[in-house]
Design an enzyme around this catalytic site. Structure first.
Site, PDB file in Angstrom:
ATOM      1  CD  GLN A  30      -6.554  15.262  -5.630  1.00  0.00           C
ATOM      2  OE1 GLN A  30      -6.041  14.422  -6.359  1.00  0.00           O
ATOM      3  NE2 GLN A  30      -6.195  15.388  -4.359  1.00  0.00           N
ATOM      4  CG  HIS A  61      -7.439   0.653   2.698  1.00  0.00           C
ATOM      5  ND1 HIS A  61      -8.744   0.961   2.393  1.00  0.00           N
ATOM      6  CD2 HIS A  61      -6.696   1.685   2.228  1.00  0.00           C
ATOM      7  CE1 HIS A  61      -8.788   2.128   1.781  1.00  0.00           C
ATOM      8  NE2 HIS A  61      -7.565   2.583   1.662  1.00  0.00           N
ATOM      9  CG  ASP A  85      -9.627   6.163   1.532  1.00  0.00           C
ATOM     10  OD1 ASP A  85      -9.231   5.436   2.464  1.00  0.00           O
ATOM     11  OD2 ASP A  85      -9.289   5.985   0.345  1.00  0.00           O
ATOM     12  CD  GLU A 105      -3.968  13.843   1.327  1.00  0.00           C
ATOM     13  OE1 GLU A 105      -4.028  14.474   0.242  1.00  0.00           O
ATOM     14  OE2 GLU A 105      -3.849  12.609   1.398  1.00  0.00           O
ATOM     15  CG  ASP A 155      -3.057   4.916   0.400  1.00  0.00           C
ATOM     16  OD1 ASP A 155      -3.218   4.473  -0.748  1.00  0.00           O
ATOM     17  OD2 ASP A 155      -3.992   5.079   1.207  1.00  0.00           O
ATOM     18  N   PRO A 162      -1.220  15.258  -8.432  1.00  0.00           N
ATOM     19  CG  PRO A 162      -2.755  16.197  -6.956  1.00  0.00           C
ATOM     20  CD  PRO A 162      -2.669  15.322  -8.173  1.00  0.00           C
TER      21      PRO A 162
END
Length: 282
Positions: A30, A61, A85, A105, A155, A162
């Site tokens: 991305q 969060h 992040d 991830e 998250d 994606p």
């Protein structure tokens, strides 16, 4: 000085002044931009959509992490889909009773760039000894793992990039399989006023899969268009039925110092306005 113009919605959006451009480029997955804005601090955007800012990230969060963990009350193992992040990990590792965190991830470059330019988001959580980081696809992980978890937190970014597979029936069915008996799934689920199909679609999938399901809310200023929704699902009704006094006791015992979350906000977050109820009911 240029402006960053968000492109998430047709005919409506927000712009943030770029006071200092820190990074712009394409990862394998991305387009990523990180810049500084005088009001919101450092801002990270992916594929034309603001993902997080230093000023208001705590609302998102804290809500997504502490609601499922404190509702459950005895979390030992957590699965996170979408590290990004690192802000969710920062909040999770603050719970001393958690023994293991598996974080998946798909885009390792996002983690590296956020560690460099947004270090206070993760605040050392990526180096916590309880963390096992997996670089890969979240849908594949939940489809193939034999591990079980007390809490799963998705998250993800919005569907369309994606993360599209993380809003489908297969993902929710496999998360259900990966949860322990009283386990809880919590998911990022968009802004229902501007993304109504996301709410109604998730509701259909959760209702078909879980014994208990619903949504909770928080208002995050840079997620424009109204309240942000989070999906909730469990194989048991026990966690969502946790009463206020118990939530208050657990919060106090946790030693957490928060800027947004408290037990009263936790309970109130599950109260939905009528237009969202109608989207859910179809």
């Amino acid at each position: 000085m240029a402006d960053y113009r968000e492109t998430l919605y047709e005919g409506y959006g927000q712009q943030l002044r770029i006071d200092e451009l820190l990074h712009e480029g394409h990862t394998d997955q991305q387009h990523l931009v990180i810049f500084r804005n005088a009001r919101f601090g450092r801002v990270m955007a992916l594929d034309g959509v603001v993902q997080t800012t230093e000023a208001d990230e705590f609302i998102y969060h804290e809500t997504l992490a502490h609601v499922p963990i404190l509702a459950h009350g005895a979390v030992r193992r957590v699965l996170v889909i979408g590290v990004g992040d690192g802000g969710i990990l920062r909040e999770i590792v603050r719970h001393a009773g958690i023994e293991e965190i598996v974080a998946v991830e798909i885009d390792a470059e996002v983690i590296a760039l956020c560690r460099e330019h947004l270090p206070q988001h993760s605040a050392g959580a990526l180096d916590d000894p309880r963390l096992r980081l997996v670089i890969g696809d979240g849908l594949d992980f939940v489809a193939t793992t034999e591990e079980r978890f007390d809490v799963i937190i998705s998250d993800s970014t919005d569907p369309g990039g994606p993360a599209s597979s993380l809003f489908g029936a297969d993902f929710y069915r496999n998360c259900q399989r990966c949860l322990n008996a009283d386990g809880v799934l919590a998911t990022q689920n968009g802004v229902p006023f501007l993304q109504p199909d996301e709410l109604s679609g998730t509701a259909r999938h959760l209702a078909a899969t879980f014994a208990d399901w619903g949504f909770f809310l928080a208002a995050v200023p840079t997620y424009i268009g109204g309240a942000m929704s989070f999906g909730w699902a469990s194989n048991s009704q026990r966690a969502r039925a946790t009463d206020l006094a118990t939530l208050q006791q657990r919060f106090a015992a946790s030693g957490l110092r928060t800027r947004y979350y408290n037990a009263e906000v936790h309970q109130a977050a599950f109260a939905l306005p009528q237009y969202m109820r109608e989207l859910i009911d179809g």
